[in-house]
Design a protein around this motif. Structure first.
Motif, PDB file in Angstrom:
ATOM      1  N   GLU A 352      15.765  -0.299  -3.614  1.00 19.87           N
ATOM      2  CA  GLU A 352      16.591  -1.509  -3.558  1.00 19.87           C
ATOM      3  C   GLU A 352      15.818  -2.672  -2.944  1.00 19.87           C
ATOM      4  O   GLU A 352      15.900  -3.814  -3.425  1.00 19.87           O
ATOM      5  N   VAL A 353      15.047  -2.406  -1.914  1.00 24.53           N
ATOM      6  CA  VAL A 353      14.268  -3.468  -1.273  1.00 24.53           C
ATOM      7  C   VAL A 353      13.204  -4.000  -2.228  1.00 24.53           C
ATOM      8  O   VAL A 353      13.004  -5.212  -2.350  1.00 24.53           O
ATOM      9  N   LEU A 354      12.514  -3.101  -2.922  1.00 27.50           N
ATOM     10  CA  LEU A 354      11.491  -3.533  -3.866  1.00 27.50           C
ATOM     11  C   LEU A 354      12.095  -4.355  -5.001  1.00 27.50           C
ATOM     12  O   LEU A 354      11.490  -5.322  -5.473  1.00 27.50           O
ATOM     13  N   ASN A 355      13.275  -3.956  -5.451  1.00 28.54           N
ATOM     14  CA  ASN A 355      13.937  -4.729  -6.508  1.00 28.54           C
ATOM     15  C   ASN A 355      14.344  -6.110  -6.017  1.00 28.54           C
ATOM     16  O   ASN A 355      14.288  -7.091  -6.772  1.00 28.54           O
ATOM     17  N   CYS A 356      14.768  -6.188  -4.774  1.00 29.11           N
ATOM     18  CA  CYS A 356      15.141  -7.504  -4.227  1.00 29.11           C
ATOM     19  C   CYS A 356      13.915  -8.406  -4.066  1.00 29.11           C
ATOM     20  O   CYS A 356      13.989  -9.620  -4.293  1.00 29.11           O
ATOM     21  N   LEU A 357      12.776  -7.826  -3.678  1.00 22.44           N
ATOM     22  CA  LEU A 357      11.558  -8.621  -3.530  1.00 22.44           C
ATOM     23  C   LEU A 357      11.033  -9.092  -4.878  1.00 22.44           C
ATOM     24  O   LEU A 357      10.412 -10.160  -4.968  1.00 22.44           O
ATOM     25  N   ASP A 358      11.275  -8.296  -5.935  1.00 24.92           N
ATOM     26  CA  ASP A 358      10.880  -8.661  -7.301  1.00 24.92           C
ATOM     27  C   ASP A 358       9.388  -8.965  -7.378  1.00 24.92           C
ATOM     28  O   ASP A 358       8.950  -9.952  -7.967  1.00 24.92           O
ATOM     29  N   LYS A 359       8.597  -8.082  -6.763  1.00 21.22           N
ATOM     30  CA  LYS A 359       7.147  -8.231  -6.806  1.00 21.22           C
ATOM     31  C   LYS A 359       6.566  -7.235  -7.808  1.00 21.22           C
ATOM     32  O   LYS A 359       6.896  -6.051  -7.756  1.00 21.22           O
ATOM     33  N   PRO A 360       5.725  -7.680  -8.736  1.00 20.36           N
ATOM     34  CA  PRO A 360       5.137  -6.733  -9.686  1.00 20.36           C
ATOM     35  C   PRO A 360       4.175  -5.780  -8.992  1.00 20.36           C
ATOM     36  O   PRO A 360       3.290  -6.198  -8.243  1.00 20.36           O
ATOM     37  N   LEU A 361       4.360  -4.500  -9.216  1.00 22.30           N
ATOM     38  CA  LEU A 361       3.522  -3.474  -8.612  1.00 22.30           C
ATOM     39  C   LEU A 361       3.053  -2.511  -9.688  1.00 22.30           C
ATOM     40  O   LEU A 361       3.748  -2.279 -10.686  1.00 22.30           O
ATOM     41  N   THR A 362       1.898  -1.935  -9.463  1.00 24.47           N
ATOM     42  CA  THR A 362       1.404  -0.917 -10.381  1.00 24.47           C
ATOM     43  C   THR A 362       2.124   0.397 -10.107  1.00 24.47           C
ATOM     44  O   THR A 362       2.759   0.582  -9.059  1.00 24.47           O
ATOM     45  N   ALA A 363       2.004   1.322 -11.042  1.00 21.73           N
ATOM     46  CA  ALA A 363       2.671   2.614 -10.895  1.00 21.73           C
ATOM     47  C   ALA A 363       2.142   3.368  -9.674  1.00 21.73           C
ATOM     48  O   ALA A 363       2.911   4.047  -8.978  1.00 21.73           O
ATOM     49  N   GLU A 364       0.837   3.250  -9.393  1.00 22.40           N
ATOM     50  CA  GLU A 364       0.270   3.948  -8.241  1.00 22.40           C
ATOM     51  C   GLU A 364       0.858   3.445  -6.933  1.00 22.40           C
ATOM     52  O   GLU A 364       1.238   4.230  -6.057  1.00 22.40           O
ATOM     53  N   TRP A 365       1.005   2.113  -6.817  1.00 27.28           N
ATOM     54  CA  TRP A 365       1.572   1.553  -5.592  1.00 27.28           C
ATOM     55  C   TRP A 365       3.053   1.907  -5.458  1.00 27.28           C
ATOM     56  O   TRP A 365       3.551   2.141  -4.344  1.00 27.28           O
ATOM     57  N   ILE A 366       3.760   1.946  -6.548  1.00 33.70           N
ATOM     58  CA  ILE A 366       5.177   2.332  -6.484  1.00 33.70           C
ATOM     59  C   ILE A 366       5.312   3.748  -5.956  1.00 33.70           C
ATOM     60  O   ILE A 366       6.153   4.045  -5.089  1.00 33.70           O
ATOM     61  N   ILE A 367       4.484   4.661  -6.457  1.00 34.31           N
ATOM     62  CA  ILE A 367       4.548   6.053  -6.000  1.00 34.31           C
ATOM     63  C   ILE A 367       4.199   6.150  -4.523  1.00 34.31           C
ATOM     64  O   ILE A 367       4.859   6.866  -3.749  1.00 34.31           O
ATOM     65  N   ILE A 368       3.181   5.407  -4.087  1.00 35.26           N
ATOM     66  CA  ILE A 368       2.779   5.456  -2.677  1.00 35.26           C
ATOM     67  C   ILE A 368       3.900   4.935  -1.777  1.00 35.26           C
ATOM     68  O   ILE A 368       4.228   5.536  -0.733  1.00 35.26           O
ATOM     69  N   ILE A 369       4.499   3.820  -2.160  1.00 33.83           N
ATOM     70  CA  ILE A 369       5.563   3.229  -1.327  1.00 33.83           C
ATOM     71  C   ILE A 369       6.776   4.143  -1.281  1.00 33.83           C
ATOM     72  O   ILE A 369       7.381   4.350  -0.213  1.00 33.83           O
ATOM     73  N   LEU A 370       7.162   4.723  -2.401  1.00 32.95           N
ATOM     74  CA  LEU A 370       8.323   5.628  -2.406  1.00 32.95           C
ATOM     75  C   LEU A 370       8.040   6.885  -1.596  1.00 32.95           C
ATOM     76  O   LEU A 370       8.924   7.394  -0.886  1.00 32.95           O
ATOM     77  N   ALA A 371       6.812   7.414  -1.690  1.00 33.30           N
ATOM     78  CA  ALA A 371       6.462   8.594  -0.896  1.00 33.30           C
ATOM     79  C   ALA A 371       6.501   8.270   0.594  1.00 33.30           C
ATOM     80  O   ALA A 371       6.975   9.080   1.407  1.00 33.30           O
TER      81      ALA A 371
END
Length: 602
Positions: A352-371
């Motif tokens: 939810e926070v990432l969606n609110c920030l609306d910042k484009p991220l790569t798949a690798e960074w998304i996995i790291i942040i969620l982990a």
């Protein structure tokens, strides 16, 4: 004597001629055998003629001829349009001839041979005609006959021309749609249309005409990959009246691209799409050629369409068994439940926070942040389980309320994230449901292990059946890595797999709760065992409820559970079947007899 010599001369001459002829034939044969395979002529086309006749009673903007034919292997079928000039020369603006093939591609051409810029290939193709003439349907597969439907659409003089400003296909006017199938969504691109020929000019040039585009779709029956279903679905959207009656409209489009529409994939189902172009100034409309796709590959790997992912289903079955045992026995301590639930809650909060920030991220960074978010939630839940168990219980019920609200929103509308402030509504709903669960769980005597187990049973059974009940949760996460996913139109309709999964979930929960109610040990380990901390109050009755608590279940024989919620009032559970008709005497009934004795003394 001279006659004999002359006869011999004639015979000798004839013999020489025969000898020379045979030598020439042998030479020709040898030359033929020396020709390379590449130089040999290919197989000849099987030629057929199909006549499309404009009817006397023309139906404008509708189907005027429909038939299904089979194109033989490596064939060239001539489609002859007649009676156009004689009957419809003044009332009809153009004819749209469509060809829809099942499973294989075909080619529709203006010429009997393939000429650059004069043909279109695919499963759903069409070309415009302005008078009597011929089109050619080519099946270039040398072995496979192809079943096709041939459709004649006639549009009036005010109808815009679909694909009239085409820049994507080789044919100048291409009334077909460009479908792109990605792992997550289906993209429908519509070539720009132009106004009708009588209104064309500088004010209405391509890119300046005020044309509107409406996108419709039709969902085929689940796991139905038959030819009959395919042609029926195509015909359901082939005219504007049919599209309005049988299809559903997609009101979303990509930003600044009114001609691009996106749809969510529905595994195991085919979908048909069509775009209607409307000229509000001249009050005309026309439809592009409908296009079709399956969200899987039924003719290559049909198991994929049924979701037969054996490793995933095996894991889901194991999780279901573990969750059912948790509901029945409540054997998992809080130090396991709280970290798992709060790790899930932390992942959802991070999304939810990432969606609110609306910042484009790569798949690798998304996995790291969620982990990282899951790890933080895991540690936080472990600390709360040890030191503040009551807060851990409340947060777990709030997470359950959040998942319930998310699922309900997703089943009502597939695009619930387009609703304004929907995240706040889901959060408020989760707080309300979580509060109700926290307050009413002790009242209705259902152990807190039921909440933890029910969540995993729900999603595990969904995976076993390959249902879409988890779609709202996947929709929630896909917004991170799919561009403009909030503008993807998704169909929330339930199918038989979803109903089967819901019914199975209900049956499993009823059976698990029944077994829980018959689970008869007088005392069970507490669902939320805690350690003793300073200044932590202890029960006044001397019972160590931090270590052990009564089984709080609905049971006819579990009098300890009832006794706990009726202010120590005696409870009689049942009559025995003996001849003396006396009461059973568990521990609670001993208090009943003591109360009787005290009353007798008074």
């Amino acid at each position: 004597m001279r006659c004999t010599e002359s006869s011999l001369f004639v015979l000798l001459k004839f013999f020489c001629i025969l000898l020379l002829y045979s030598v020439s034939l042998s030479t020709c044969d040898n030359v033929t055998e020396e020709i390379s395979p590449a130089e040999q002529p290919g197989p000849k086309f099987g030629r057929e003629v199909v006549e499309l006749a404009v009817p006397v009673n023309v139906k404008p903007n509708d189907i005027n001829d429909y038939r299904e034919i089979v194109l033989q292997p490596y064939s060239n079928t001539r489609i002859h349009l007649v009676n156009y000039t004689r009957i419809a020369g003044e009332t009809v603006g153009y004819a749209l001839v469509q060809l829809h093939a099942f499973e294989y591609n075909v080619t529709l051409s203006y010429n009997s041979t393939l000429v650059d810029g004069g043909h279109l290939s695919g499963q759903n193709v069409g070309l415009l005609m302005y008078g009597d003439g011929d089109l050619y349907a080519l099946n270039l597969n040398p072995l496979q006959p192809v079943w096709v439907s041939l459709v004649l659409m006639l549009y009036n003089t005010s109808a815009p021309i679909p694909g009239g400003c085409n820049l994507e296909f080789p044919v100048e006017i291409s009334p077909i749609l460009n479908l792109t199938l990605t792992p997550e969504v289906i993209i429908i691109d519509t070539p720009a249309a132009s106004v009708a020929r009588p209104f064309q000019g500088s004010p209405n040039a391509c890119g300046k005409a005020r044309l509107l585009y409406e996108s419709y779709y039709y969902t085929m029956p689940m796991h139905d990959f038959s030819q009959r279903s395919y042609f029926s679905a195509i015909r359901a959207l082939i005219s504007y009246a049919n599209a309005k009656a049988s299809g559903r409209q997609n009101t979303f489009h990509a930003p600044l691209l009114p001609n691009r529409h996106k749809y969510g994939r529905i595994d195991g189902q085919g979908m048909v799409f069509v775009t209607a172009v409307i000229d509000p100034v001249h009050r005309g409309y026309a439809l592009y050629v409908p296009t079709h796709t399956y969200s899987c590959k039924p003719f290559i790997n049909q198991a994929e369409c049924y979701g037969l992912n054996i490793p995933l289903r095996t894991l889901a079955v194991l999780l279901t068994i573990i969750a059912v045992l948790e509901v029945v026995m409540g054997w998992l301590p809080l130090v396991v439940k709280a970290p798992v639930m709060l790790a899930c809650a932390s992942v959802l909060g991070t999304v939810e926070v990432l969606n609110c920030l609306d910042k484009p991220l790569t798949a690798e960074w998304i996995i790291i942040i969620l982990a990282a978010g899951a790890l933080v939630g895991l540690l936080f839940g472990l600390l709360m389980a040890w030191f503040v168990p009551i807060a851990a219980r409340i947060l777990c019920t709030f997470l359950t309320g959040y998942l319930i609200c998310l699922t309900l929103f997703g089943l009502v509308t597939g695009n619930f994230y387009n609703l304004p402030n929907v995240s706040w509504f889901v959060a408020l709903g989760s707080a309300l449901i979580g509060g109700i669960l926290s307050v009413t769980i002790p009242v209705i005597l259902i152990t807190r292990s039921v909440i933890f187990g029910a969540v995993f049973i729900f999603y595990s059974i969904n995976a076993v059946f390959g249902a879409r009940l988890d779609y709202p949760l996947r929709h929630f996460v896909r917004r991170l890595y799919v561009e403009n996913y909030e503008r993807v139109y998704s169909d929330p309709a339930l199918d038989e797999n979803d109903f089967a999964a819901l019914a199975t979930f209900g049956i499993v929960m009823v059976v698990a709760l029944f077994l829980r109610s018959r689970y008869q040990p007088d005392e069970v380990p507490g669902d939320y065992t805690r350690i003793v901390i300073p200044c932590h109050g202890r029960p006044t009755n001397g019972d160590d409820e931090d270590r052990i608590e009564r089984s709080t279940v609905i049971a006819a024989d579990d009098t300890a559970a009832y006794q706990r919620f009726v202010n120590e009032q005696p409870v009689i559970t049942r009559w025995t079947n003996g001849d003396d008709d006396v009461f059973e005497s568990p521990e609670s009934n001993s208090r009943f007899y003591r109360l009787l004795r005290r009353n007798a003394r008074r």
